[in-house]
Design a protein around this motif. Sequence first.
Motif, PDB file in Angstrom:
ATOM      1  N   LEU A   1      -4.225   6.684  -2.328  1.00 50.23           N
ATOM      2  CA  LEU A   1      -3.598   5.395  -2.042  1.00 50.23           C
ATOM      3  C   LEU A   1      -3.582   4.537  -3.300  1.00 50.23           C
ATOM      4  O   LEU A   1      -4.579   4.476  -4.024  1.00 50.23           O
TER       5      LEU A   1
ATOM      6  N   ALA B   1       0.852  -1.188   0.000  1.00 50.92           N
ATOM      7  CA  ALA B   1       0.000   0.000   0.000  1.00 50.92           C
ATOM      8  C   ALA B   1       0.891   1.242   0.000  1.00 50.92           C
ATOM      9  O   ALA B   1       1.694   1.429   0.919  1.00 50.92           O
TER      10      ALA B   1
ATOM     11  N   ARG C   1      -2.446   7.272   8.330  1.00 52.00           N
ATOM     12  CA  ARG C   1      -1.158   6.592   8.447  1.00 52.00           C
ATOM     13  C   ARG C   1      -1.147   5.651   9.650  1.00 52.00           C
ATOM     14  O   ARG C   1      -0.694   4.506   9.562  1.00 52.00           O
TER      15      ARG C   1
ATOM     16  N   LEU D   1       0.912   5.106   0.260  1.00 43.25           N
ATOM     17  CA  LEU D   1       0.095   6.251   0.680  1.00 43.25           C
ATOM     18  C   LEU D   1       0.775   7.532   0.204  1.00 43.25           C
ATOM     19  O   LEU D   1       1.865   7.880   0.662  1.00 43.25           O
TER      20      LEU D   1
END
Length: 358
Positions: free
Chosen positions: A142, A67, A90, A69
Amino acid sequence: MKHPKTMDRTKITLAGLALAAVLLLAVNIFSNAAFNSLRLDLTEDKLYSISEGTRKVLSALEEPITARLYFSKILGERSPLHATYFTRLRELLEQYRDISGGMLRLELVNPEPFSDAEDRAVAYGLKGAPINSVGDLGYFGLAATNSTDGLGIISFFNREREQFIEYDLTKLIHTLANPQKKVVGLLSSLPIDGAKDKEGRRRSASWLVMDQIREFFDIVTVKPKGGVIPPDVDILMIVHPKNIDEKTLYAIDQFVLSGGRALVFVDPNAEIEILSGSQMVVSAGPSDFDKMLKGWGVTLVKDKVAGDLDAARRVNAGRQGKIVVADYVAWLNLDSSNFNKNEVTTAEIKALNMATAG
């Protein structure tokens, strides 16, 4: 000159302070090591609590998911609200990572203007928001990938959807972890998946519930006659069944006996069938599935319904030629206390009006 006893007390005091400092340091070291992943959520809406459904999805990951971000530092400087949202997101993803045992990998990226990171963000499909008069864009999205290059994105984290963030993240991860959707076989006398006329033109849209199911499953239609259940069906969804022939009843029974799973929704009084102005070509009345239910040891009690006086909706009703207000227990006004707060799909529901719940 200090008295010897005064000096002894001073030494004892200093020694006590030193010992307290050592103990405080030891406790901090121990708590950091032992409770690193433990979080106490004291927020009113449990913003930092992880639902049991999410934990199951993360614990079941068999292949790594990465993932990424993306958050532009300059966006956080211009908008403290987005900076706060980013911090929460986060920390949530860090919890996801810990629960998954490292199968979920987290990367934090600051896509500065005209950088390679910004180019990758755009290539993934993330959207930027204008942050100054010269046209620079700030990113807050994301991009997640699995081991087979499957891609799932949230193009921009809109603050209006913040309360659903756990659902959105978990759905994305579940989809990447299960790229091959299971197949739901739908058998229903109601047009819940939309209706078409004889020429094949769509006459009505599918119900919202079917749109939600399609996000996770493929759907095929099972006809009430002919005795055929498509071989790729994993789950049967039978809704208000009527006029099913013997061959199809037998096929359903064999499907279940061989280990297949079925969701069966039966109704002694399907109000949707008798709504005024309905264009459905069906006959009103109770579900017709008694023979199959009895074989499974289940009985539909047709002269009773489940109701809730506390949640009953107030409706206008006719009584002796007069209009009166009454509690109608078949229509419910549900609030947050009626829903499971530990399940991601229901945790954020504040209110729900439900018709013919029983």
